[in-house]
Design a protein around this motif. Structure first.
Motif: not given
Length: 432
Positions: A127, A200-201, A205-206
């Motif tokens: 990612r 990330g939260t 996404p991280k």
């Protein structure tokens, strides 16, 4: 309006050093502010991202979901473009993709005589995050340049963040995200967006790596989260250096200098030329063309502060000075650019011949316009597919190989005082 000096001046070294000096550093106040924002996002996730987004961008969002741009909305932005813009985006995207397909690296292995196998495994990042400046000063070309190499590399998910100050959405940026097949677009920006991507939260996404340009707060945030995630680079002001033999239209050279000077007041534009009369012609072209430019004041300030027309002994002298500067963009506006290409040691991108304007590379030549600045071309490269992959070493020892290598490893390990290392290797030399 612009510095003029010669490589034969007694104080040339000091003049050149002063000209190219640049230190990209945040002041303590900015560092503390960014650190506070990052810590808040780490602690409170979505809530802090929303608070800072509403505060800095003058929005009234109640949830991150309100800030997510749907795929249909991206498509709508593309479909609603004028045909000329739509065609230009598509052509640029295809050329960028074609160029970067050549950068794909394959995994490899080889087998030794005893049956042991060594190699390297290439794996794309899972990612990646792309930061895009927002508002009216947004750059759709940056979306293409940062997104397409990631997609070519095989990144599974590409998340783009772009601020929308006062709710202003740049349709070209959204259209570019559609063309580049970005997976998720969220309208957040600043240090809070960088922190959200890095840690990330609940809703964001991280990521594994963050790329893309931004203001001083974004650059500072990228510097602070580096290590938690990878980053592309901390970019300085844009630069162009032109080596010209005097056989190019001086108006072309002046406009090429303008093309980088118009970015901002700290951008740098330098001409190296052994023809004194031609330098005077370029100077006249600058005076003639500058009043016709929409960004006249920015260009004027940039040229006054960090621009230069430098007389060199010859083209070889110009090349040596260029290698010393290690420019982001280098134009070889000479009759036979290939004859000096091997002598160019440091440059982010090299534009060969008088018809190859740097602007082509910014948009549609196919090469990437994310380039090392501030002399970092001495050790850095343009953004590419390789920035979105990682390499894993492969070791598969055969029984015979383990015995042979185990003895060598044990000697080195005992020499370092690492007994467990040595015995781990030696155990496999014993009978099973």
């Amino acid at each position: 309006m612009i510095h003029k000096f010669s490589s034969q001046d007694r104080d040339f070294d000091s003049q050149l050093n002063a000209l190219v000096a640049w230190e990209s550093s945040s002041n303590e106040e900015i560092n503390r502010s960014v650190e506070k924002i990052i810590d808040a996002v780490k602690q409170n996730g979505d809530a802090s991202v929303l608070d800072y987004t509403n505060q800095f961008d003058s929005l009234k969002a109640h949830s991150i979901s309100e800030l997510i741009i749907s795929h249909n909305r991206l498509k709508e932005s593309f479909d609603n473009l004028e045909s000329e813009q739509k065609n230009a985006l598509s052509i640029a995207a295809e050329r960028i993709k074609s160029y970067h397909l050549n950068q794909i690296q394959e995994s490899w292995t080889y087998k030794e005589e005893d049956g042991s196998v060594l190699g390297q495994k290439i794996t794309p990042l899972q990612r990646a995050g792309l930061y895009v400046p927002g508002g009216k000063a947004a750059y759709p070309s940056s979306v293409l340049m940062n997104s397409i190499p990631a997609k070519v590399a095989g990144v599974e998910e590409l998340i783009m963040v772009v601020p929308t100050p006062n709710g202003v959405i740049n349709e070209l940026v959204l259209a570019a995200a559609y063309v580049a097949e970005v997976d998720l677009v969220i309208t957040i920006g600043g240090a809070q967006a960088i922190a959200a991507l890095a840690y990330g939260t609940e809703s964001i996404p991280k990521v594994d790596k963050i790329v893309g340009p931004g203001n001083i707060y974004v650059a500072t945030a990228k510097r602070q989260v580096f290590g938690q995630v990878g980053i592309d680079m901390i970019a300085g002001p844009s630069e162009i250096l032109i080596i010209c033999d005097g056989n190019t239209n001086p108006d072309w050279i002046a406009m090429d200098l303008f093309s980088q000077a118009e970015h901002d007041e700290d951008a740098q534009a330098i001409l190296l030329c052994p023809d004194e009369d031609f330098i005077k012609e370029v100077e006249m072209s600058i005076s003639k063309l500058l009043p016709t430019m929409e960004r006249e004041q920015i260009i004027k300030t940039s040229l006054k502060n960090r621009g230069a027309l430098i007389l060199t002994q010859d083209i070889d002298d110009a090349v040596k000075i260029s290698n010393r500067i290690a420019p982001e963009h280098l134009e070889l506006s000479v009759e036979d650019p290939e004859s000096i290409l091997d002598d160019i040691k440091h440059a982010g991108a090299i534009f060969m011949g008088k018809y190859s304007s740097e602007a082509l590379g910014d948009y549609c030549a196919g090469t990437n316009h994310v380039l090392p600045t501030s002399s970092t071309a001495r050790f850095s490269s343009p953004l590419g597919v390789y920035d979105f992959t990682k390499r894993s070493s492969i070791v598969m020892a055969s029984k015979e190989g383990a015995k042979k290598l185990g003895k060598t490893a044990s000697v080195l390990a005992f020499g370092e005082g690492l007994q467990a290392h040595a015995k781990s290797a030696l155990y496999r030399t014993d009978k099973e």
